[in-house]
Design a protein around this motif. Structure first.
Motif, PDB file in Angstrom:
ATOM      1  N   THR A 232      -4.138  -3.629 -14.099  1.00  5.72           N
ATOM      2  CA  THR A 232      -5.249  -3.639 -12.989  1.00  5.72           C
ATOM      3  C   THR A 232      -4.343  -4.311 -11.667  1.00  5.72           C
ATOM      4  O   THR A 232      -4.597  -3.853 -10.508  1.00  5.72           O
ATOM      5  N   ARG A 233      -3.193  -5.331 -12.002  1.00  8.44           N
ATOM      6  CA  ARG A 233      -2.393  -5.586 -10.818  1.00  8.44           C
ATOM      7  C   ARG A 233      -1.817  -4.656 -10.257  1.00  8.44           C
ATOM      8  O   ARG A 233      -1.529  -4.618  -8.892  1.00  8.44           O
ATOM      9  N   GLN A 234      -0.932  -3.631 -11.111  1.00 12.92           N
ATOM     10  CA  GLN A 234      -0.384  -2.432 -10.146  1.00 12.92           C
ATOM     11  C   GLN A 234      -1.512  -1.729  -9.308  1.00 12.92           C
ATOM     12  O   GLN A 234      -0.906  -1.345  -8.379  1.00 12.92           O
ATOM     13  N   VAL A 235      -2.591  -1.444 -10.121  1.00 14.85           N
ATOM     14  CA  VAL A 235      -3.421  -0.792  -9.359  1.00 14.85           C
ATOM     15  C   VAL A 235      -3.900  -1.366  -7.951  1.00 14.85           C
ATOM     16  O   VAL A 235      -3.961  -0.628  -6.904  1.00 14.85           O
ATOM     17  N   LEU A 236      -4.357  -2.682  -8.113  1.00 12.69           N
ATOM     18  CA  LEU A 236      -4.818  -3.182  -6.847  1.00 12.69           C
ATOM     19  C   LEU A 236      -3.761  -3.344  -5.813  1.00 12.69           C
ATOM     20  O   LEU A 236      -3.945  -3.221  -4.789  1.00 12.69           O
ATOM     21  N   ALA A 237      -2.326  -3.503  -6.256  1.00 13.07           N
ATOM     22  CA  ALA A 237      -1.286  -3.663  -5.518  1.00 13.07           C
ATOM     23  C   ALA A 237      -0.929  -2.332  -4.626  1.00 13.07           C
ATOM     24  O   ALA A 237      -0.764  -2.322  -3.389  1.00 13.07           O
ATOM     25  N   ALA A 238      -1.132  -1.131  -5.726  1.00 14.21           N
ATOM     26  CA  ALA A 238      -0.755   0.059  -4.918  1.00 14.21           C
ATOM     27  C   ALA A 238      -2.083   0.272  -3.714  1.00 14.21           C
ATOM     28  O   ALA A 238      -1.689   0.784  -2.898  1.00 14.21           O
ATOM     29  N   VAL A 239      -3.300   0.001  -4.187  1.00 13.64           N
ATOM     30  CA  VAL A 239      -4.465   0.230  -3.216  1.00 13.64           C
ATOM     31  C   VAL A 239      -4.375  -0.719  -1.805  1.00 13.64           C
ATOM     32  O   VAL A 239      -4.162  -0.089  -0.719  1.00 13.64           O
ATOM     33  N   ARG A 240      -3.702  -1.836  -2.242  1.00 16.88           N
ATOM     34  CA  ARG A 240      -3.484  -2.716  -0.821  1.00 16.88           C
ATOM     35  C   ARG A 240      -2.402  -2.033  -0.029  1.00 16.88           C
ATOM     36  O   ARG A 240      -2.534  -2.001   1.302  1.00 16.88           O
ATOM     37  N   ALA A 241      -1.222  -1.631  -0.843  1.00 20.56           N
ATOM     38  CA  ALA A 241      -0.136  -1.077   0.065  1.00 20.56           C
ATOM     39  C   ALA A 241      -0.853  -0.014   0.797  1.00 20.56           C
ATOM     40  O   ALA A 241      -0.534   0.224   1.857  1.00 20.56           O
ATOM     41  N   LEU A 242      -1.380   1.045   0.281  1.00 19.64           N
ATOM     42  CA  LEU A 242      -1.943   2.120   1.113  1.00 19.64           C
ATOM     43  C   LEU A 242      -2.660   1.809   2.128  1.00 19.64           C
ATOM     44  O   LEU A 242      -2.464   2.428   3.144  1.00 19.64           O
ATOM     45  N   LEU A 243      -3.591   0.876   1.728  1.00 22.97           N
ATOM     46  CA  LEU A 243      -4.433   0.571   2.840  1.00 22.97           C
ATOM     47  C   LEU A 243      -3.844  -0.149   4.262  1.00 22.97           C
ATOM     48  O   LEU A 243      -4.152  -0.116   5.111  1.00 22.97           O
ATOM     49  N   PHE A 244      -2.738  -0.702   3.910  1.00 29.85           N
ATOM     50  CA  PHE A 244      -1.642  -1.251   4.847  1.00 29.85           C
ATOM     51  C   PHE A 244      -0.693  -0.268   5.545  1.00 29.85           C
ATOM     52  O   PHE A 244       0.259  -0.804   6.290  1.00 29.85           O
ATOM     53  N   GLY A 245      -0.922   0.857   4.945  1.00 33.93           N
ATOM     54  CA  GLY A 245       0.135   1.804   5.508  1.00 33.93           C
ATOM     55  C   GLY A 245       1.580   1.879   4.848  1.00 33.93           C
ATOM     56  O   GLY A 245       2.634   2.444   5.323  1.00 33.93           O
ATOM     57  N   VAL A 246       1.712   1.241   3.777  1.00 32.97           N
ATOM     58  CA  VAL A 246       2.938   0.945   3.272  1.00 32.97           C
ATOM     59  C   VAL A 246       2.923   1.633   1.813  1.00 32.97           C
ATOM     60  O   VAL A 246       2.098   2.108   1.298  1.00 32.97           O
ATOM     61  N   VAL A 247       4.310   2.260   1.665  1.00 33.62           N
ATOM     62  CA  VAL A 247       4.417   3.230   0.495  1.00 33.62           C
ATOM     63  C   VAL A 247       4.405   2.421  -0.714  1.00 33.62           C
ATOM     64  O   VAL A 247       5.275   1.607  -0.917  1.00 33.62           O
ATOM     65  N   PRO A 248       3.610   2.610  -1.660  1.00 30.72           N
ATOM     66  CA  PRO A 248       3.398   1.756  -3.060  1.00 30.72           C
ATOM     67  C   PRO A 248       4.721   2.079  -3.915  1.00 30.72           C
ATOM     68  O   PRO A 248       5.294   3.048  -3.829  1.00 30.72           O
ATOM     69  N   THR A 249       5.359   0.756  -4.459  1.00 32.17           N
ATOM     70  CA  THR A 249       6.510   1.163  -5.400  1.00 32.17           C
ATOM     71  C   THR A 249       6.134   0.657  -6.641  1.00 32.17           C
ATOM     72  O   THR A 249       5.314  -0.245  -6.982  1.00 32.17           O
ATOM     73  N   VAL A 250       6.512   1.490  -7.666  1.00 27.38           N
ATOM     74  CA  VAL A 250       6.331   1.018  -9.238  1.00 27.38           C
ATOM     75  C   VAL A 250       7.882   0.881  -9.634  1.00 27.38           C
ATOM     76  O   VAL A 250       8.628   1.669  -9.595  1.00 27.38           O
ATOM     77  N   SER A 251       8.057  -0.067 -10.438  1.00 25.68           N
ATOM     78  CA  SER A 251       9.378  -0.404 -11.155  1.00 25.68           C
ATOM     79  C   SER A 251       9.341   0.439 -12.184  1.00 25.68           C
ATOM     80  O   SER A 251       8.330   0.463 -13.165  1.00 25.68           O
ATOM     81  N   ARG A 252      10.551   1.001 -12.467  1.00 29.40           N
ATOM     82  CA  ARG A 252      10.812   2.185 -13.648  1.00 29.40           C
ATOM     83  C   ARG A 252      11.797   1.369 -14.548  1.00 29.40           C
ATOM     84  O   ARG A 252      12.397   2.020 -15.207  1.00 29.40           O
ATOM     85  N   ASP A 253      12.015   0.249 -14.531  1.00 22.50           N
ATOM     86  CA  ASP A 253      13.028  -0.538 -15.425  1.00 22.50           C
ATOM     87  C   ASP A 253      12.324  -0.445 -16.896  1.00 22.50           C
ATOM     88  O   ASP A 253      10.940  -0.113 -17.051  1.00 22.50           O
ATOM     89  N   SER A 254      13.242  -0.804 -17.777  1.00 24.26           N
ATOM     90  CA  SER A 254      12.697  -0.616 -19.221  1.00 24.26           C
ATOM     91  C   SER A 254      12.035  -2.132 -19.529  1.00 24.26           C
ATOM     92  O   SER A 254      12.030  -3.134 -19.018  1.00 24.26           O
ATOM     93  N   VAL A 255      11.243  -1.995 -20.744  1.00 23.67           N
ATOM     94  CA  VAL A 255      10.475  -2.990 -20.927  1.00 23.67           C
ATOM     95  C   VAL A 255      11.412  -4.080 -21.530  1.00 23.67           C
ATOM     96  O   VAL A 255      11.177  -5.229 -21.445  1.00 23.67           O
TER      97      VAL A 255
END
Ligand code: SF4
Ligand code: SF4
Length: 257
Positions: free
Chosen positions: A140-163
């Motif tokens: 959920t935190r990833q989802v909300l962070a992505a939505v917030r980023a889009l709302l503020f005109g920022v490209v959302p980033t998602v880490s693709r590091d390994s577990v």
């Protein structure tokens, strides 16, 4: 006017929508920033709403899904897939590797009433997707962070590091090294905070492949732990069984490439 957000469901277990609902206070904060105009599990219903952000849970698995996803794309400025089903086809994509109609005939008393496609496919197979968020369920935190980023005109980033990287950050004892369990963490992208190893169990790859995963080395390691080739293949073919990286790894384990 506040930006409009919709949450749509396709073939799935609803777990990602539940994860959003479970965000509780953070969801209330989000609802102060946006109008949530369609989110059936939470109450609002407007399937045809024109929105700034559409979140999509679930895979394309029925003829109706094929039409509906086109309408949603046309009605949305940004489209985000949430979870393993929407992003990679989900556990229901196991039928892509088998005789799906045969299963329907064997399971249902009246199979003539079942209308489904022969395959379960990710949303990106059918329409342009602006951001893919993995996980079963999604974080959920990833989802909300992505939505917030889009709302503020920022490209959302998602880490693709390994577990594994996340395990090191949070100080988990490695279950592969310490217990010899066949952990998928080395080839799986983080986002969950290394949740399973934190509780002493192996990762089963619900966040999909990490960046540049060395599946060959991990398969060799699993064989060293005593797993037969079919057992190694099945480690790759769980929740994200339709992802091409994991499909290739499974075929390689079975000696088919
Ligand atoms: S427990 Fe799994 S994810 Fe964590 S470090 Fe070990 S192999 Fe990697
Ligand atoms: S540790 Fe692996 S299986 Fe467990 S939640 Fe994270 S990605 Fe999913």
């Amino acid at each position: 006017m506040k930006p409009k957000v919709a949450v749509h469901k396709f073939s799935s277990c609803d777990g990602c929508q539940l994860a959003l609902l479970n965000a509780g206070e953070e969801l209330l904060t989000l609802s102060e920033l946006v109008d949530i105009v369609h989110f059936v599990e939470a109450g609002p219903v407007d399937f045809d709403a024109q929105v700034d952000i559409a979140m999509v849970e679930g895979s394309i698995a029925t003829p109706e899904d094929l039409e509906r996803i086109q309408c949603i794309r046309a009605n949305s400025k940004y489209l985000i897939t949430i979870g393993a089903c929407a992003t990679a086809g989900g556990v229901q994509a196991l039928r892509n590797l088998a005789d799906g109609q045969g299963w329907i005939d064997a399971v249902y008393a009246s199979p003539q009433y079942i209308s489904s496609l022969a395959t379960s496919t990710p949303i990106a197979t059918h329409v342009k997707v602006d951001l893919e968020l993995w996980g079963c369920p999604v974080n959920t935190r990833q989802v909300l962070a992505a939505v917030r980023a889009l709302l503020f005109g920022v490209v959302p980033t998602v880490s693709r590091d390994s577990v594994c990287m996340e395990c090191k950050r949070v100080g988990n004892v490695c279950v592969l090294v310490a217990k010899g369990t066949p952990c998928m963490g080395p080839v799986t992208q983080t986002g969950c905070g290394a949740l399973c190893p934190r509780f002493g169990r192996d990762c089963y790859a619900c966040y999909g492949p990490a960046e540049n995963p060395n599946t060959t080395a991990l398969a060799r390691r699993f064989a060293g732990l005593g797993l037969v080739p079919e057992a190694v293949a099945r480690r790759f073919l769980t929740i994200n069984n339709a992802d091409p990286v994991f499909v290739d790894a499974a075929q390689q384990a079975r000696g088919k490439t």
